[in-house]
Write an enzyme that holds these catalytic residues in place. Structure first.
Site, PDB file in Angstrom:
ATOM      1  N   GLY A  89      -0.160  82.880  66.220  1.00 45.20           N
ATOM      2  CA  GLY A  89       0.957  81.940  66.218  1.00 45.20           C
ATOM      3  C   GLY A  89       0.479  80.531  65.920  1.00 45.20           C
ATOM      4  N   GLU A 104       0.648  78.094  68.081  1.00 46.83           N
ATOM      5  CA  GLU A 104       0.105  77.524  69.314  1.00 46.83           C
ATOM      6  C   GLU A 104      -1.006  78.375  69.910  1.00 46.83           C
ATOM      7  OE1 GLU A 104       1.499  75.192  71.896  1.00 46.83           O
ATOM      8  OE2 GLU A 104       2.471  74.124  70.263  1.00 46.83           O
ATOM      9  N   ASP A 138      12.043  79.236  75.619  1.00 50.11           N
ATOM     10  CA  ASP A 138      12.016  79.952  74.329  1.00 50.11           C
ATOM     11  C   ASP A 138      12.679  81.317  74.494  1.00 50.11           C
ATOM     12  OD1 ASP A 138      11.413  80.551  71.691  1.00 50.11           O
ATOM     13  OD2 ASP A 138       9.344  81.152  72.108  1.00 50.11           O
TER      14      ASP A 138
END
Ligand code: AMP
Length: 239
Positions: free
Chosen positions: A23, A25, A146
Site C-alpha cells: 500500500g 502507507e 477507513d
C-alpha cells in the site's frame, strides 16, 4: 524465530514471508509467527517527509492502530488479536483470520447469485450485524477512519456455525467522542458502500437503522451524518 531485540532479525523474517499487499502507507505480509497464522503490517518511511516528523507520525499511527484494536476487543467487538508490536520497525503482528472472506466479496457474490430471494433480503442479516457492530465500536469512542466493506471480514464461527463479523485495518483510526467524527466515519462507509455495491441503497438504510437502534448516542451521529451528506451534495452541485 526470535523477535526480541529485533531490528536486525525482522527484515530477514519479512523477507521470508509472503507479501500480500503493497500500500501507500504500509506493506502487509502473511506468514507464521510462533506457530500461528499471522498477518504482519509494516509501515515504511515516507521519504518526502522530514525524517523526524515521519518517525513521529508513523509511531503515532502504529500506537493508534494497536490502541483501537485492543479497545474494540476489550468491548467484545471482533478484531484480530495483536500478537506482537515492534515500534522500531513499525511492525504489528496480528492474528490472521483464516478462512475469512471480505464483506465486499460476500456482497458481490450474493448479488451475482440467482437465488429466489432478492439480494437485499439475503443480505439483510449482514446489514444488521454491521450496523450493530459499528454502533458498539462508536459507543467505545473508536473512530475507524477507513470504513469500507473490504475492511470487514466474515468468518464462520467455530462452534455456533454462525458467521462472525471481524473489523480490520485500524490504520487511520483514533479515539474520539465527537458525534461529528462518528458521522463522518459513517459517511465514508456510505460513499464506499454505494460506489462498490450498486443498487444497495435499501441495504445501507437497513444498516443505518440497526446502527440507530443499537446505540443510545446514535441520534447525534445520524444528525451529523445528514449534515455531512448535505454538505457533500452542495459541493458536488457547485463542482
Ligand atoms: P489492510 O491493508 O489491513 O486492509 O489488509 C489488506 C488485505 O489483507 C485485506 O483486505 C484482507 O483481505 C487481508 N487482511 C488484512 N488483515 C487481515 C487479517 N487479520 N486476517 C485475514 N486477512 C487480513
Amino acid at each position: 524465530m526470535a523477535v526480541e531485540g529485533t531490528s536486525v532479525a525482522l527484515p530477514q523474517f519479512l523477507n521470508k514471508i509472503q507479501l500480500i499487499k503493497q500500500g501507500a502507507e504500509a506493506r502487509v505480509y502473511r506468514g507464521s509467527f510462533l506457530g500461528k497464522p499471522t498477518i504482519v503490517k509494516e509501515r515504511f518511511p515516507k521519504l518526502y517527509r522530514h525524517p523526524l516528523l515521519d518517525e513521529k507520525l508513523t509511531h503515532r499511527r502504529t500506537v493508534q492502530e494497536v490502541r483501537s484494536i485492543l479497545r474494540c476487543r476489550k468491548a467484545g467487538i471482533s478484531a484480530p488479536v495483536v500478537y506482537f508490536v515492534d515500534y522500531t520497525s513499525h511492525c504489528i503482528f496480528l492474528e490472521d483470520i483464516v478462512g475469512s472472506i471480505t464483506v465486499r466479496d460476500h456482497i458481490a457474490s450474493t448479488q451475482l447469485s440467482s437465488a429466489q430471494k432478492s439480494p437485499v433480503e439475503r443480505l439483510d442479516q449482514l446489514a444488521q450485524k454491521m450496523g450493530q457492530i459499528l454502533a458498539k465500536m462508536h459507543d467505545e469512542d473508536v473512530v475507524h477512519g477507513d470504513l469500507t466493506t473490504s475492511n470487514m471480514l466474515l468468518k464462520a464461527g467455530a462452534e455456533s456455525g454462525e458467521t462472525e463479523l471481524v473489523l480490520i485495518d485500524f490504520g487511520l483510526s483514533y479515539i474520539s467522542a465527537l458525534p461529528e467524527d462518528k458521522g463522518v466515519d459513517m459517511y465514508v462507509l456510505e460513499k464506499a458502500f454505494l460506489s462498490t455495491h450498486p443498487n444497495t441503497e435499501a441495504l445501507f438504510e437497513k444498516l443505518l437503522k440497526a446502527y440507530a437502534a443499537s446505540s443510545k448516542k446514535s441520534h447525534a451521529v445520524i444528525k451529523k451524518l445528514d449534515e455531512v451528506r448535505l454538505r457533500g451534495r452542495k459541493r458536488s452541485m457547485v463542482g
